[in-house]
Design a protein around this motif. Sequence first.
Motif, PDB file in Angstrom:
ATOM      1  N   LEU A 312      31.328  27.343  54.842  1.00 56.11           N
ATOM      2  CA  LEU A 312      30.735  28.592  55.322  1.00 56.11           C
ATOM      3  C   LEU A 312      31.240  29.837  54.612  1.00 56.11           C
ATOM      4  CD1 LEU A 312      30.895  27.792  59.148  1.00 56.11           C
ATOM      5  CD2 LEU A 312      28.936  27.501  57.610  1.00 56.11           C
ATOM      6  N   SER A 313      32.406  29.777  53.985  1.00 66.66           N
ATOM      7  CA  SER A 313      33.007  30.982  53.416  1.00 66.66           C
ATOM      8  C   SER A 313      32.275  31.459  52.170  1.00 66.66           C
ATOM      9  CB  SER A 313      34.475  30.712  53.059  1.00 66.66           C
ATOM     10  OG  SER A 313      35.017  31.797  52.324  1.00 66.66           O
ATOM     11  N   THR A 314      32.114  32.782  52.072  1.00 66.92           N
ATOM     12  CA  THR A 314      31.602  33.406  50.842  1.00 66.92           C
ATOM     13  C   THR A 314      32.674  34.260  50.170  1.00 66.92           C
ATOM     14  OG1 THR A 314      30.714  35.254  52.134  1.00 66.92           O
ATOM     15  CG2 THR A 314      29.212  33.416  51.665  1.00 66.92           C
ATOM     16  N   ASN A 315      33.892  34.181  50.710  1.00 70.91           N
ATOM     17  CA  ASN A 315      35.021  34.920  50.137  1.00 70.91           C
ATOM     18  C   ASN A 315      35.689  34.041  49.080  1.00 70.91           C
ATOM     19  OD1 ASN A 315      38.108  35.512  50.087  1.00 70.91           O
ATOM     20  ND2 ASN A 315      37.180  37.390  50.880  1.00 70.91           N
ATOM     21  N   ARG A 316      35.719  34.503  47.844  1.00 72.43           N
ATOM     22  CA  ARG A 316      36.212  33.689  46.728  1.00 72.43           C
ATOM     23  C   ARG A 316      37.664  33.288  46.916  1.00 72.43           C
ATOM     24  NH1 ARG A 316      34.583  30.133  42.898  1.00 72.43           N
ATOM     25  NH2 ARG A 316      35.753  30.332  40.948  1.00 72.43           N
ATOM     26  N   GLU A 317      38.508  34.222  47.303  1.00 71.09           N
ATOM     27  CA  GLU A 317      39.934  33.931  47.439  1.00 71.09           C
ATOM     28  C   GLU A 317      40.176  32.937  48.575  1.00 71.09           C
ATOM     29  OE1 GLU A 317      38.681  36.990  47.099  1.00 71.09           O
ATOM     30  OE2 GLU A 317      39.352  37.278  45.017  1.00 71.09           O
ATOM     31  N   PHE A 357      33.170  23.379  45.446  1.00 67.23           N
ATOM     32  CA  PHE A 357      33.400  24.648  46.141  1.00 67.23           C
ATOM     33  C   PHE A 357      33.988  25.723  45.243  1.00 67.23           C
ATOM     34  CE2 PHE A 357      33.374  21.314  49.366  1.00 67.23           C
ATOM     35  CZ  PHE A 357      32.396  21.801  50.219  1.00 67.23           C
ATOM     36  N   ALA A 358      34.786  25.316  44.238  1.00 67.53           N
ATOM     37  CA  ALA A 358      35.261  26.299  43.265  1.00 67.53           C
ATOM     38  C   ALA A 358      34.242  26.488  42.148  1.00 67.53           C
ATOM     39  CB  ALA A 358      36.607  25.864  42.690  1.00 67.53           C
TER      40      ALA A 358
END
Length: 605
Positions: A312-317, A357-358
């Motif tokens: 679900l995350s769209t935050n790269r870090e 994912f990366a």
Amino acid sequence: MPFNSPVLPPVEPEEFNQRPFFERVKVLSTFWAENGFGSPRLLHVIYLVKLLGLSALGGLLLITWTSDVGGLLDVRHWWDEPIVYEKLVLWVALLEIVGVGGAWGPLTGHFKPMYGGARYWLRPGTIRLPPWPRAVPFTRGDERGVVDALLYAAILASLAVAIVLPGADSATLTAARPESTGGLVRPVLFVVPAVLIVLLGLRDKVVFLAARGEQYVPVMIVCAGLGFTDMIIAAKLIIVVVWVGAAVSKFTHHFSFVVPPMVSNAPFMPKAVRLKHYRNAPEDLRPSGFARFTAHVMGTTAEFVVPLTLLLSTNRELTLIAVGCMVLFHLFITSTFPLAVPLEWNVLFGYIAIFLFAGYPNGEGYGVLDFSQGWMLPVIAGALLFFPVLGNLRPDLVSFLPSMRQYAGNWASALWAMAPGVEERLNDLPIPVPTHNRQLQALGYPAPVAELTMQMFIAWRSMHSQGKGLLSVLHTYLGDDIDTYTVREGEIGANLILGWNFGDGHLHDDQLIEAIQRRLRFEPGEFVVVWVESQPLHRPTQEYFVMDAALGVVERGKWNVRDLTEEQPWLPNGPVPVTVTWRHPADHPQHRLGPRAQTGEEAPA
């Protein structure tokens, strides 16, 4: 310890094998807590050479050489190339179905030779186990035929061809990644092995599960049937369902009992850390608070929260941190050398986490809401969740592998009790390898040491929750005569007779025992099996049966899982309470020598 010699308990093996059964369990379980299986360091080196040399380096050399993605050392070029992902899945599926991936080597009971797999499945006459013989036409019987062997050979060939052929151009890949050079594996090269694996699986569930069909066949389907972007998103759903399904299955009392013996078997784990996972080893081998924290915070919670974050995350870090967590998670499991030894599977999943994912972040058009058509998310997610949901509610209907219950400790399992001389008769079965004691003696183990080594698997099982229940029922059924029986772990027995097992008791339930009995014709009392089904997620009990190979199932019952959690592996307080729900009227006292035989206790049919 010596590099090429095992660590053994400080006992004289010949004298040890004459001790009462539960005294032996106590010695070996306390030994396991400190030393694990006691494998020589040479064995771990062999596993690592296989993993890093054959599986990883060999696979990457072959894949990069055949895929136009740069050389092996040009990692920055190929790490996120989709054809590398596709071919790695095919490569590990090939290793698994050949028999040199998981369930390989001495930690699974394959001593000499170190694998079963192809030795069995290319050989007509060996035993096969159809999943639904009464419902699926042309699948009845339990003997492998020429057609089965040819289907299996065709699977191997189709996987090999898919791996070595170069990629093909793809319009959807070019549109999404014009810089990609390798193309994609042709869809038909996924369709053929997927169809063949399913077809053979209908005749032999062993081969389907060995191929890890529940995980790799869905990947083959989405790679064959979807455009590039949809394929990547669907692949994310597949791996997240595997992770989250495994986490959900650990919401039971069982998983706390998995971590301590698993950590104890980690060859590079300091002894103090191993013992910290028990309340007070060697006197008390129940899981400590530290073990429960390791199991349910660092394990279950992380395996539930981190994959959902990745999905679900769209935050790269945040995504990169979560990727790192899952890579470390799989590296930790690999480092423990768990008894099914799924090393290739864990390394592959670590790579897939990085690749998906990366390499293809959610915020760049590869999120679950970015499917090209709205129906894809509910349909694909529903299909992937069907067997995990059904398998956790009705474990009798679904193997623990499609149920996604990896490492949960909540497995169908069994113990085999054989009268003197019976184990040697297993050599008369149509199997291409000798019994375990013979294998160990061929490696130079004296007979008493070989027998002690085989009992280590019983000690390992006794440290798990359901092991205490199995031992309780077996002791109650056989009484003091348990000291005279040869007791074996059912998974190890299935490995010998079927060529493969990954901890699934559905491969050594009454279906296999009936197949053995048809060939060897044991007398009553010679071959007794206690078998238990996994615990349904919504019930506090597990259901078991006792089977005499000559008489069939003679007793059914259940136990409360909570009653197992406070007992030691050697049952110093006696058998745990069980409720007998049915007993066969033909199971007369003369057929067994347990306490009920002495009291004449009967239960209604």
